[in-house]
Design an enzyme around this catalytic site. Structure first.
Site, PDB file in Angstrom:
ATOM      1  N   HIS A   1       0.385  -1.411   0.132  1.00 45.60           N
ATOM      2  CA  HIS A   1      -0.298   0.545  -0.206  1.00 45.60           C
ATOM      3  C   HIS A   1       0.515   0.988  -0.189  1.00 45.60           C
ATOM      4  O   HIS A   1       0.541   2.527   0.369  1.00 45.60           O
ATOM      5  CB  HIS A   1      -0.775  -0.440   1.426  1.00 45.60           C
TER       6      HIS A   1
ATOM      7  N   LYS B   1      16.793  21.039 -12.464  1.00 47.44           N
ATOM      8  CA  LYS B   1      15.973  19.552 -12.413  1.00 47.44           C
ATOM      9  C   LYS B   1      16.779  19.164 -13.011  1.00 47.44           C
ATOM     10  O   LYS B   1      17.790  18.890 -13.752  1.00 47.44           O
ATOM     11  CB  LYS B   1      14.713  20.035 -13.107  1.00 47.44           C
TER      12      LYS B   1
ATOM     13  N   SER C   1      15.200  20.586 -17.583  1.00 46.73           N
ATOM     14  CA  SER C   1      13.999  21.630 -17.739  1.00 46.73           C
ATOM     15  C   SER C   1      15.145  22.734 -18.537  1.00 46.73           C
ATOM     16  O   SER C   1      15.841  23.237 -17.547  1.00 46.73           O
ATOM     17  CB  SER C   1      13.677  21.428 -16.622  1.00 46.73           C
TER      18      SER C   1
ATOM     19  N   GLU D   1      10.151   7.623 -17.803  1.00 47.43           N
ATOM     20  CA  GLU D   1       8.782   7.968 -18.066  1.00 47.43           C
ATOM     21  C   GLU D   1       7.937   7.843 -19.464  1.00 47.43           C
ATOM     22  O   GLU D   1       6.937   7.331 -19.275  1.00 47.43           O
ATOM     23  CB  GLU D   1       8.556   9.595 -17.428  1.00 47.43           C
TER      24      GLU D   1
END
Ligand code: ARG
Length: 479
Positions: A170, A297, A291, A304
């Site tokens: 969980h 970043k 970025s 992804e």
């Protein structure tokens, strides 16, 4: 269009010939473009030639065409192969598909023998043969790449067999596990993916050649011979089925989807492991991007992208399934739509595996952070309950006792192991000094020491088992 060699003056000549004199006007320009497949099926060209060569040899051995015809066909096909490999072949949209393009060029090169090649054959069994031959080779490459990825993950497991990290259920810290154990979970998934590919390969690897348009042919053909020449394991036993089912394409895209689903799960973990809130791992810089606005970043773009690409491969599966649904026997032009989803699934899976083989080899776990995260959240509470149960406390009672111990520790803002022996004893008098051994992370992982458990000893055993498997795969000449 390039004009490296001089096809007939009228590019439609061969196509008109293919349909003979039945038509009074040419196909509309838009219809040609709408119904063509050469723009995407030309990638099966070498499979198409292999199929034609086997068919021609069989026709000759069965006395349908002459030795001279066969020799001419071989010579013409050798030249066409060169033209295709060197990029000089002139693909013509007007000739609809890979089959008619190659046949037209063959006839241009060798004359009548080229026109005899299509005896006892139809594009319907021809295309089914091509796609099976093509897919077979691609499956072999995917199987090999899955094997490589497994090797990389097993090497990670070996290096990190002792690295403690939190195991989650969980998404809550549950029990400590080792990073190596976590890597081996994916090795198991990719092994089933590999098995699925090898299993469906058997059903891909059957020969539809000889089914002709749908009913078979009047010529005395030898289907076993062409199947043998092309390395097929068997002959499709019903001509209607042979030209009209693409269930093997559904199976392939389904197996490819599972590969991508597993990759996508791994990707999701890599993405959050990279997040500052976790800082569990570093990915090699060449697999991350920055970025354009936020200079700090470092984004996990490869995982992804892979997570995103999973959806398109599942889309390929849906395309294949919907293509078959409600399609009457036998061949229907709809089936031309089988190629792009299959090719897309092949390309996407191979590109993704290539990225992951290299990227996973470069994953650097942050051992200190992993350990810190494993220590937070009372991950050894189950170990304490097991300890009490081993001393005769019924497990449900032990569960309840430990729940109260955890509450005390959390009120104090400390770990269970920070409570004194006296405090622990106040919960149950079976507790003695040795309780602290089970409260450590090391004690916790070491005690899950059975097949499939997370104990470092078991991880090493699994690593050894996999290395044996890799060795025997290599000895058998396959990954
Ligand atoms: N381009 C077609 C395909 O991909 C080849 C078979 C066409 N057969 C036909 N009878 N029109 O399915």
């Amino acid at each position: 269009m390039s004009t490296e060699h001089n096809h007939s003056d009228d590019p439609l000549h061969a196509k008109k010939e293919a349909w003979s004199g039945r038509f009074s006007e040419p196909v509309a320009e838009f219809v040609l473009r709408y119904t063509q497949s050469v723009s995407f099926d030309k990638r099966m060209a070498l499979a198409d030639i292999a199929g034609s060569l086997a068919h021609a040899q069989m026709l000759c051995q069965c006395g349908v065409i002459s030795e001279q015809d066969l020799a001419d066909i071989r010579r013409g096909m050798a030249q066409i192969t060169d033209e295709i490999k060197s990029g000089k072949f002139l693909w013509q949209l007007e000739l609809e598909d890979v089959h008619l393009n190659i046949e037209a060029r063959l006839t241009q090169l060798i004359g009548d023998a080229g026109k005899r090649l299509h005896t006892g054959r139809s594009r319907n069994d021809q295309v089914a043969t091509d796609i099976r031959l093509y897919l077979r080779t691609e499956i072999d490459q995917i199987v090999e790449m899955l094997g490589h990825l497994q090797e990389v993950l097993v090497a990670q497991a070996h290096r990190e067999y002792n690295t403690i990290m939190p195991g989650f259920t969980h998404m809550q810290v549950a029990q400590p596990v080792t990073f190596g154990h976590h890597m081996l979970a994916y090795v198991e998934m990719f092994d089933r993916d590999r098995e699925r590919m090898l299993d469906l390969r058997r059903r891909v690897n059957r020969s539809p050649l000889g089914a002709a348009a749908l009913a078979g042919t009047t010529y005395p053909i030898d289907r076993e011979l062409t199947a043998r020449l092309l390395g097929f394991e068997a002959v499709c036993q019903n001509s209607l089925d042979a030209v009209s089912d693409r269930d093997f394409g559904i199976e392939f895209t389904a197996a490819a989807s599972l590969v991508m689903i597993h990759i996508s799960r791994l990707s999701e973990e890599l993405v959050y492991w990279m997040s500052q809130r976790f800082s569990f791992i570093q990915l090699p810089d060449r697999f991350t991007t920055g970025s354009s606005i936020m200079p700090q970043k470092k984004n996990p773009d490869v995982p992804e992208t892979a997570r995103g690409k999973c959806s398109r491969v599942v889309g390929d599966l849906m395309t294949m399934a919907m293509l078959m649904k409600g399609l009457p026997l036998a061949y229907n032009k709809d089936l031309q739509e089988d190629k792009e989803p299959v090719f897309d699934a092949i390309d996407t899976v191979k590109d993704t595996l290539r990225a992951f083989i290299e990227m996973m080899a470069g994953v650097e776990p942050n051992r200190a952070e992993l350990r810190k995260a494993a220590a937070a959240g009372y991950p050894t509470a189950t170990d304490l309950a097991d300890y009490l149960a081993r001393r005769g406390v019924p497990f449900r009672t032990a569960h309840d006792i430990v729940g109260r111990v955890v509450r005390l520790a959390s009120e104090r803002g400390c770990d269970i192991a920070d409570l004194s022996l006296g405090e622990l004893k106040s919960f149950s008098d079976v507790i003695s000094e040795d309780v602290y051994e089970v409260l450590t992370l090391e004690g916790s992982i070491a005690s899950r020491n059975h097949v499939g458990g997370t104990a470092p000893e078991q991880v090493l055993k699994q690593v050894a088992r996999w290395e044996e498997i890799f060795k025997s795969r290599k000895a058998a000449g396959a990954h």
